[in-house]
Design an enzyme around this catalytic site. Structure first.
Site, mmCIF file in Angstrom:
data_model
loop_
_atom_site.group_PDB
_atom_site.id
_atom_site.type_symbol
_atom_site.label_atom_id
_atom_site.label_comp_id
_atom_site.label_asym_id
_atom_site.label_seq_id
_atom_site.Cartn_x
_atom_site.Cartn_y
_atom_site.Cartn_z
ATOM 1 N N ASP A 153 2.123 -7.373 7.202
ATOM 2 C CA ASP A 153 2.760 -8.686 5.330
ATOM 3 C C ASP A 153 3.413 -7.599 4.693
ATOM 4 O OD1 ASP A 153 2.506 -5.670 4.772
ATOM 5 O OD2 ASP A 153 0.416 -4.649 4.612
ATOM 6 N N HIS A 169 4.259 -3.905 4.923
ATOM 7 C CA HIS A 169 4.142 -2.851 6.609
ATOM 8 C C HIS A 169 4.467 -3.633 8.050
ATOM 9 C CE1 HIS A 169 1.528 -1.858 3.273
ATOM 10 N NE2 HIS A 169 1.766 -0.466 3.152
ATOM 11 N N SER A 216 1.100 4.810 4.082
ATOM 12 C CA SER A 216 0.521 3.967 4.347
ATOM 13 C C SER A 216 1.476 3.528 5.895
ATOM 14 C CB SER A 216 0.879 2.968 3.901
ATOM 15 O OG SER A 216 1.668 2.401 3.628
#
Length: 358
Positions: free
Chosen positions: A332, A335, A43
């Protein structure tokens, strides 16, 4: 009072400098001889490939992308751009690195590079299976498919020349520890921590060899962040009474040890092929969190929701979101914010300068 005024003035100046420099970067302040950039991993470098597969681990919905140009929820797991976007635009390759699985991409866009990364993936195949995402082996297969498409479009010789001159980035490994090894019992029943690290490094070696077999010559290998400072890790790994007291040092120590192993194993031979440059994100992120550099006020929780557990579908349109993400290290519970990614990019410029040399 005077000290507080001075501090606030300094933070404001840093914020203005960041915004101004970011605007300059978005125009492409350098022109590189590198024709394309190709990205693999998780990610940290996935611009939205998970949007096109059957997995709940997506971010193509608000509030993700709130500060991306056009306020588009692209599938990036942040409020804006990723480090690889900044790298590509600063060196004049392209404005942002798109996901390979976006079928609307034309050949001109494909020729300047794409990301094959998949949020939730890892070097351990089980890691990707946990989230139902694209394994590293499958990412390599997509790259092979890409090369075949390129050869048809521009010819074998031009395609091979582009692959040879392009830059490659691999950013992966955090999920293997945070989600898999420390999150579930399966691998801990089979591997000691040292054995698991060796297992991951063997898989990484195979992946790099697979890229080398396709003609890849230069690669940036991104290390792990201070994993013990991720809000999710603090929430799940700290004793209840100690939550909010700071990073989980034992988990961050694993990242430091693994990063040293990465450097020892893959970057000692400057004349090897592919030529590998190590990209340290641990140190700058650790400094931002622990030293409160660059005016970040909130370092131990994310901007979305409580900031302690939410990520992906748990961070959604119904979530409470902070008013100013630039004050937060994390978007979040896992991240970083786009502003942190920008500062990580800035810290890596000397490395990227070497990396992008012909």
């Amino acid at each position: 009072m005077a000290a507080n005024t001075c501090c606030h003035f300094l933070v404001a100046c840093l914020s203005i400098l960041w915004a101004t420099t970011e605007a300059q970067i978005s125009k492409g302040s350098k022109r590189s001889s590198v024709p394309a950039i190709f990205v693999f991993g998780d990610s940290t470098v996935d611009p939205g490939n998970n949007d096109f597969i059957e997995t709940p681990f997506r971010s193509n919905f608000p509030p993700y992308g709130r500060d991306f140009p056009g306020r588009i929820s692209t599938g990036r797991f942040t409020n804006g751009r990723l480090v690889t976007d900044y790298v590509a635009s600063h060196w004049g390759i392209k404005e942002n690195v798109p996901p390979y699985l976006n079928s609307s991409l034309g050949m001109e866009e494909l020729m300047t590079g794409v990301s094959f990364a998949s949020a939730g993936s890892g070097l351990d195949p089980l890691t990707a299976q946990i989230s139902g995402v694209i394994t590293m082996t499958e990412q390599l297969e997509y790259f092979e498919e890409y090369i075949a498409r390129l050869e048809v479009a521009i010819g074998v010789e031009r395609a091979h020349n582009l692959i040879k001159k392009a830059a490659y980035v691999v950013s992966v490994g955090t999920n293997d520890f945070v989600v898999n090894y420390f999150g579930l019992p399966t691998r801990r029943l089979t591997y000691t921590l040292a054995a698991y690290q060796d297992f991951l490094l063997r898989n990484l070696h195979q992946f790099i060899q697979g890229l080398a077999d396709k003609g890849v010559e230069k690669m940036g290998l991104v290390g792990l962040p201070p994993m013990g400072c991720l809000p999710l890790v603090i929430t799940l790994q700290s004793p209840r009474l100690l939550r909010g007291s700071g990073c989980v040092e034992s988990i961050s120590a694993v990242a430091r040890e693994y990063n040293q192993m990465l450097q020892d194993k893959f970057t000692l031979s400057p004349n090897g092929r592919p030529r590998i440059v190590y990209a340290d994100i641990y140190t700058p992120l650790h400094d931002i969190i622990q030293r409160r550099e660059f005016g970040f006020d909130v370092v131990s929780r994310g901007c979305c929701g409580s900031g302690l557990l939410e990520a992906s579908f748990l961070c959604n349109e119904g979530s409470d979101v902070c008013a100013d993400a630039s004050k937060f290290v994390f978007w979040d519970s896992i991240h970083p914010t786009d502003r942190v990614y920008y500062f990580l990019f800035k810290s890596l410029i000397p490395v990227v300068e070497i990396f992008l040399q012909p």
